[in-house]
Design a protein around this motif. Structure first.
Motif, PDB file in Angstrom:
ATOM      1  N   UNK A 125     -13.355  10.359 -16.930  1.00  0.00           N
ATOM      2  CA  UNK A 125     -14.598  10.128 -16.188  1.00  0.00           C
ATOM      3  C   UNK A 125     -14.880   8.629 -16.082  1.00  0.00           C
ATOM      4  N   UNK A 126     -14.565   7.909 -17.142  1.00  0.00           N
ATOM      5  CA  UNK A 126     -14.751   6.459 -17.133  1.00  0.00           C
ATOM      6  C   UNK A 126     -13.856   5.776 -16.120  1.00  0.00           C
ATOM      7  N   UNK A 127     -12.610   6.266 -15.998  1.00  0.00           N
ATOM      8  CA  UNK A 127     -11.718   5.700 -14.991  1.00  0.00           C
ATOM      9  C   UNK A 127     -12.273   5.939 -13.588  1.00  0.00           C
ATOM     10  N   UNK A 128     -12.851   7.120 -13.354  1.00  0.00           N
ATOM     11  CA  UNK A 128     -13.455   7.387 -12.051  1.00  0.00           C
ATOM     12  C   UNK A 128     -14.606   6.413 -11.776  1.00  0.00           C
ATOM     13  N   UNK A 153      -2.513  14.693 -10.826  1.00  0.00           N
ATOM     14  CA  UNK A 153      -2.098  15.223 -12.123  1.00  0.00           C
ATOM     15  C   UNK A 153      -3.211  15.040 -13.149  1.00  0.00           C
ATOM     16  N   UNK A 154      -3.776  13.845 -13.216  1.00  0.00           N
ATOM     17  CA  UNK A 154      -4.824  13.585 -14.200  1.00  0.00           C
ATOM     18  C   UNK A 154      -6.079  14.391 -13.914  1.00  0.00           C
ATOM     19  N   UNK A 155      -6.381  14.588 -12.631  1.00  0.00           N
ATOM     20  CA  UNK A 155      -7.610  15.291 -12.269  1.00  0.00           C
ATOM     21  C   UNK A 155      -7.478  16.806 -12.335  1.00  0.00           C
ATOM     22  N   UNK A 156      -6.314  17.289 -12.727  1.00  0.00           N
ATOM     23  CA  UNK A 156      -6.112  18.737 -12.816  1.00  0.00           C
ATOM     24  C   UNK A 156      -6.952  19.363 -13.924  1.00  0.00           C
ATOM     25  N   UNK A 157      -7.405  18.528 -14.870  1.00  0.00           N
ATOM     26  CA  UNK A 157      -8.233  19.026 -15.961  1.00  0.00           C
ATOM     27  C   UNK A 157      -7.454  19.484 -17.177  1.00  0.00           C
ATOM     28  N   UNK A 158      -6.135  19.333 -17.152  1.00  0.00           N
ATOM     29  CA  UNK A 158      -5.299  19.811 -18.257  1.00  0.00           C
ATOM     30  C   UNK A 158      -4.899  18.702 -19.230  1.00  0.00           C
ATOM     31  N   UNK A 213       0.806  -1.228   0.000  1.00  0.00           N
ATOM     32  CA  UNK A 213       0.000   0.000   0.000  1.00  0.00           C
ATOM     33  C   UNK A 213       0.834   1.270   0.000  1.00  0.00           C
ATOM     34  N   UNK A 214       2.039   1.220   0.560  1.00  0.00           N
ATOM     35  CA  UNK A 214       2.870   2.434   0.570  1.00  0.00           C
ATOM     36  C   UNK A 214       3.260   2.835  -0.849  1.00  0.00           C
ATOM     37  N   UNK A 215       3.645   1.839  -1.655  1.00  0.00           N
ATOM     38  CA  UNK A 215       4.008   2.139  -3.038  1.00  0.00           C
ATOM     39  C   UNK A 215       2.757   2.510  -3.832  1.00  0.00           C
ATOM     40  N   UNK A 216       1.644   1.855  -3.519  1.00  0.00           N
ATOM     41  CA  UNK A 216       0.399   2.185  -4.203  1.00  0.00           C
ATOM     42  C   UNK A 216      -0.002   3.630  -3.939  1.00  0.00           C
ATOM     43  N   UNK A 217       0.505   4.223  -2.855  1.00  0.00           N
ATOM     44  CA  UNK A 217       0.211   5.613  -2.552  1.00  0.00           C
ATOM     45  C   UNK A 217       0.667   6.560  -3.648  1.00  0.00           C
ATOM     46  N   UNK A 218       1.582   6.105  -4.498  1.00  0.00           N
ATOM     47  CA  UNK A 218       2.011   6.908  -5.645  1.00  0.00           C
ATOM     48  C   UNK A 218       0.811   7.251  -6.521  1.00  0.00           C
ATOM     49  N   UNK A 219      -0.180   6.362  -6.518  1.00  0.00           N
ATOM     50  CA  UNK A 219      -1.379   6.592  -7.325  1.00  0.00           C
ATOM     51  C   UNK A 219      -2.028   7.925  -6.964  1.00  0.00           C
ATOM     52  N   UNK A 220      -2.004   8.293  -5.693  1.00  0.00           N
ATOM     53  CA  UNK A 220      -2.626   9.551  -5.275  1.00  0.00           C
ATOM     54  C   UNK A 220      -1.995  10.746  -5.991  1.00  0.00           C
ATOM     55  N   UNK A 221      -0.666  10.741  -6.095  1.00  0.00           N
ATOM     56  CA  UNK A 221       0.028  11.832  -6.783  1.00  0.00           C
ATOM     57  C   UNK A 221      -0.305  11.826  -8.276  1.00  0.00           C
ATOM     58  N   UNK A 222      -0.361  10.626  -8.866  1.00  0.00           N
ATOM     59  CA  UNK A 222      -0.692  10.529 -10.288  1.00  0.00           C
ATOM     60  C   UNK A 222      -2.129  10.971 -10.537  1.00  0.00           C
ATOM     61  N   UNK A 223      -3.024  10.610  -9.620  1.00  0.00           N
ATOM     62  CA  UNK A 223      -4.428  10.999  -9.765  1.00  0.00           C
ATOM     63  C   UNK A 223      -4.570  12.516  -9.752  1.00  0.00           C
TER      64      UNK A 223
END
Length: 457
Positions: free
Chosen positions: A421-424, A67-72, A55-65
């Motif tokens: 949106x589909x990924x969400x 970036x993707x959710x910034x709307x750019x 789970x600690x490494x999976x926490x990287x997903x939060x940072x990646x999310x």
């Protein structure tokens, strides 16, 4: 103001970091980025290459999310480069492309018998237990004694997943089919083999320490492997990471274990050092029967040499975890020997002439090979992005760089792409599947189902 329309092929950390760095960089033009991924979901090896109990490494997903959710950035999932979208298409609609497709194949281990039934690549096993949609749903786990070849983090991930009891994985996002398969595993002994000594391993202290925390699993190390030469002593004294690894291993030497006939666990995880792979022996049916290795010793120059002493361990399955290897991409130069796109600081080069290929860039493992952690991926992306910004004079001149061109093209080709949106939707669906069972999520494995959920069908 000039506008850069950029395509990025590969939505793992390398591609997402490149997009983020470019968006935040100082530049004299606007940027519009489309991110293409052959899987319906983003995050690449963070989703499909990291053991579910990390789970600690999976926490990287939060940072990646974030970036993707910034709307750019626009995300186009379930789009396969070379089939659904070609290099010619990208030239028609973008000013440049960055390939960040990673390295997901196993590197070869060229020894006799490596093709035996029951001999596997670690990457395939990782893809299975991470629920990769393009891999079989079942995995044969009928071997009692298993060998894992390699001394890196992937070898430890594979070894830990083989030795760990399935029920201890239930709090994670392990897919149902993987839990069912691991529950039926007959493994009692996992043997990990490395060519060099304990002071030269490639895994991190955290990964190693986690092995010793497995329930009902004895750690077994062998005293003969700890007769350190001068180079090893210097490494332990001068490198904090090596020092911590040595402390962990030395503590295991003092534990009751099979090594001194005191172990009581139902499973054992053996670490063998100074072991150079020689042969996989087969039985009459062509199945893995045993693993033959040559004892090595330090050569005094930082490497190892053979001692001529051969040893044989009875096993029924073997996993090679000796590295990953990149895959070629249609119409893109590829270095078959090293498994990378030939490049100079991320600027792609023609394979034969070493001249630059205008508009084409690389980052991540497909650029530098499968080495380094997330920090390397960020610095890698910075280097590539710097060249994209400075190469404005040699960008492609697309025929139609409008935002609507790519959705129209994919629709015309009947590509069922997924978007952010589909990924969400898929993300929420997997979390909801896990909630009644007090699990982080239950990962959807079937590609068609992933697409249906993502598209709200």
């Amino acid at each position: 103001m000039t506008k850069l329309r950029l395509a990025i092929v590969g939505a793992g950390p390398a591609g997402i970091y490149a997009a983020d760095i470019l968006l935040k960089a100082e530049r004299q033009f606007d940027v519009s980025i489309d991110l293409f991924e052959q899987l319906p979901a983003p995050y690449g090896l963070v989703r499909y290459g990291v053991a579910p109990d990390h789970p600690r490494i999976k926490g990287i997903v939060n940072a990646l999310r974030d970036v993707l959710d910034s709307g750019d950035i626009r995300f186009f999932g379930n789009v396969l480069f070379g089939r659904d979208l070609t290099l010619a298409d990208l030239k028609n609609h973008y000013h440049a492309v960055v390939f960040s497709t990673g390295a997901i194949r196993d590197a070869d281990l060229d020894i006799p018998g490596i093709d035996a039934l029951g001999s596997y690549g670690a990457a395939d096993f990782v893809s299975w237990f991470d629920g990769h949609p393009d891999f079989p749903r079942e995995w044969p786990l009928d071997a009692e004694s298993v060998a894992v070849i390699g001394n890196g983090n992937v070898a430890l991930d594979v070894s830990r997943m083989l030795a760990k009891h399935a029920e201890d994985l239930l709090p994670t996002e392990i897919p149902d089919n993987v839990f069912a398969g691991l529950s039926e595993s007959r493994v009692t002994d996992v043997h990990v083999f490395g060519r060099r000594g304990p002071a030269q391993v490639k895994f991190t202290p955290l990964e190693l320490r986690e092995l010793g925390e497995l329930r009902d699993v004895d750690m077994v190390v062998y005293d003969e492997d700890f007769d350190y030469d001068e180079a090893s002593k210097v490494a332990i004294a001068s490198n904090k990471q090596v020092m911590v690894i040595d402390r962990v291993l030395q503590a295991w030497r003092k534990r009751p274990s099979v090594n001194n006939a005191g172990g009581e666990a139902s499973r054992r995880l053996h670490l063998h050092f100074w072991a150079n792979p020689v042969e996989v022996k087969k039985d009459a049916d062509g199945r893995v029967m045993s693993f033959v290795y040559e004892r090595t010793r330090p050569d005094g120059e930082g490497g190892v040499e053979g001692t001529g002493e051969m040893r044989e361990v009875a096993i029924q399955a073997m996993y090679r975890a000796v590295g990953y290897f990149g895959s070629p991409l249609a119409d893109v130069p590829f270095d078959k020997r090293h498994g990378v796109i030939p490049n100079q600081e991320g600027q792609v080069l023609h394979k034969d002439s070493n001249e630059r290929v205008p508009g084409v860039y690389a980052t991540g493992w497909i650029k530098r090979g499968p080495v380094g952690l997330i920090g390397h991926t960020k610095s890698d992306a910075m280097e590539t992005v710097r060249h994209i910004i400075n190469d404005q004079a040699s960008w492609w001149q697309p025929e139609d760089d409008s935002e609507g061109a790519i959705p129209a093209l994919l629709a015309e080709r009947d590509v069922k792409w997924t978007d952010l949106d589909g990924w969400h939707l898929l993300d929420q669906h997997e979390i909801a599947l896990g909630a009644p069972h007090e699990r982080a999520r239950i990962k959807v494995v079937d590609r068609d189902e992933m697409v249906r959920v993502s598209r709200g069908e």
